[in-house]
Design a protein around this motif. Sequence first.
Motif, short mmCIF file in Angstrom:
data_model
loop_
_atom_site.label_atom_id
_atom_site.label_comp_id
_atom_site.label_asym_id
_atom_site.label_seq_id
_atom_site.Cartn_x
_atom_site.Cartn_y
_atom_site.Cartn_z
N CYS A 125 0.82 -1.22 0.00
CA CYS A 125 0.00 0.00 0.00
C CYS A 125 0.85 1.27 0.00
O CYS A 125 0.31 2.38 0.06
N SER A 126 2.17 1.10 -0.06
CA SER A 126 3.05 2.26 0.02
C SER A 126 3.08 3.04 -1.29
O SER A 126 3.52 4.20 -1.30
N CYS A 127 2.65 2.40 -2.37
CA CYS A 127 2.67 3.02 -3.71
C CYS A 127 4.08 3.50 -4.06
O CYS A 127 4.26 4.50 -4.76
N LYS A 128 5.07 2.78 -3.58
CA LYS A 128 6.46 3.12 -3.87
C LYS A 128 6.79 2.67 -5.29
O LYS A 128 6.91 1.49 -5.57
N ASP A 129 6.93 3.64 -6.16
CA ASP A 129 7.24 3.40 -7.58
C ASP A 129 6.08 2.79 -8.35
O ASP A 129 6.28 2.28 -9.45
N TRP A 130 4.88 2.77 -7.80
CA TRP A 130 3.71 2.34 -8.56
C TRP A 130 2.48 3.06 -8.02
O TRP A 130 2.53 3.70 -6.98
N ARG A 131 1.39 2.95 -8.71
CA ARG A 131 0.13 3.53 -8.28
C ARG A 131 -0.97 2.48 -8.38
O ARG A 131 -0.86 1.50 -9.13
N ILE A 132 -2.07 2.72 -7.64
CA ILE A 132 -3.19 1.78 -7.63
C ILE A 132 -4.26 2.31 -8.58
O ILE A 132 -4.99 3.25 -8.27
N TYR A 133 -4.30 1.72 -9.77
CA TYR A 133 -5.28 2.11 -10.78
C TYR A 133 -6.58 1.34 -10.57
O TYR A 133 -6.58 0.20 -10.09
N LEU A 134 -7.67 1.97 -10.96
CA LEU A 134 -8.99 1.41 -10.69
C LEU A 134 -9.69 1.00 -11.98
O LEU A 134 -9.72 1.77 -12.95
N LYS A 160 -8.87 6.38 -13.67
CA LYS A 160 -8.88 6.81 -12.27
C LYS A 160 -7.90 5.98 -11.45
O LYS A 160 -7.57 4.84 -11.80
N ARG A 161 -7.45 6.55 -10.33
CA ARG A 161 -6.57 5.85 -9.41
C ARG A 161 -6.77 6.41 -8.01
O ARG A 161 -7.33 7.51 -7.82
N LEU A 162 -6.31 5.66 -7.02
CA LEU A 162 -6.39 6.13 -5.64
C LEU A 162 -5.34 7.22 -5.39
O LEU A 162 -4.23 7.16 -5.91
N LYS A 163 -5.70 8.18 -4.58
CA LYS A 163 -4.77 9.25 -4.22
C LYS A 163 -3.70 8.71 -3.26
O LYS A 163 -3.89 7.67 -2.62
N ASN A 195 2.15 11.00 1.97
CA ASN A 195 3.55 10.67 2.24
C ASN A 195 3.75 9.24 2.73
O ASN A 195 4.87 8.73 2.77
N ARG A 196 2.68 8.54 3.12
CA ARG A 196 2.78 7.14 3.54
C ARG A 196 2.44 6.17 2.41
O ARG A 196 2.73 4.99 2.49
N GLY A 197 1.81 6.67 1.38
CA GLY A 197 1.36 5.83 0.29
C GLY A 197 -0.11 6.04 0.01
O GLY A 197 -0.58 7.19 -0.06
N CYS A 198 -0.86 4.96 -0.11
CA CYS A 198 -2.29 5.06 -0.37
C CYS A 198 -2.98 5.80 0.77
O CYS A 198 -2.72 5.54 1.95
#
Length: 276
Positions: free
Chosen positions: A24-33, A62-65, A68-71
């Motif tokens: 859930c850190s979204c480190k170098d990636w993002r959560i797309y929906l 769309k993606r989740l915002k 600084n912690r990730g998702c």
Amino acid sequence: MSSTNWEITFDGITYECINCGYCCSCKDWRIYLSYFDTLKLKEYEEYIEEIKEDITGLGFTKRLKTNNRGCVLLNSNNLCNIQLKKGYEFKPIMCKLFPFSFMVKWNGDLLLIIKHYCNGIKKGKCDDKIIKHAIECCEELYLDEMDEIINMGMEHSTKTRLNNNTLISWEEREELGRYIFDSSNLEELSEKCKEVLNIDIFKDMKKLNHDSEIFIKNEEEIIRYLGELNRREHFRKLSFKKEIYYLLNIGKELSKYSDIFKGEGVIDSKILNYHK
């Protein structure tokens, strides 16, 4: 049951969630929906953002915002607020899929891969239920794009390069890869490289790493991981000979790590493509 042929690339490796929050850190990636994700998350619209440009090329809008912690939906205990309040079935598909993903094999079959930068990776057999769930998530996430993904990812030529001068079939290349990396130690692997490609790598490898305690401890797992990379076909655009050299250099790099799975995570983070 899936109608697509799937191949598991990570025999001997499994994972167990350790509640570290890394996924859930979204480190170098993002959560797309997906479209269906957005329907299920109508109550969470304030946590969702529009994508100005779909850099994935797969039609996501769309993606989740993140913060600084990730998702933004990750709480202080490294737990997902969606899962806590609504249940697991409401989590975005991309979240449920981690640490798995897939690649397209030369013949259009699909290769299920596991991302070694997940902190829960360990030695063992992956449960069939976990694998089934991962495949279902892949197919659900890319439902409308799967045919296009397969067509773009497969090879449309019947031949590949053994070396600069020799062409072989893809079936032969695949068989040679399995043969070389089905080795119990470096000496056996070196003998097979000499037999198949007429290259002598044993002296070089031994001089650098083979006498170290770290390498002796991790030799079997290093060879297994190189075989896993070969099965993923990351380097199939290279000749088979160049691919083997590339993988052996990765083996040298891995031999520096006392924690072999940490080393594999570093390698995976360099190889796999991320979309921020």
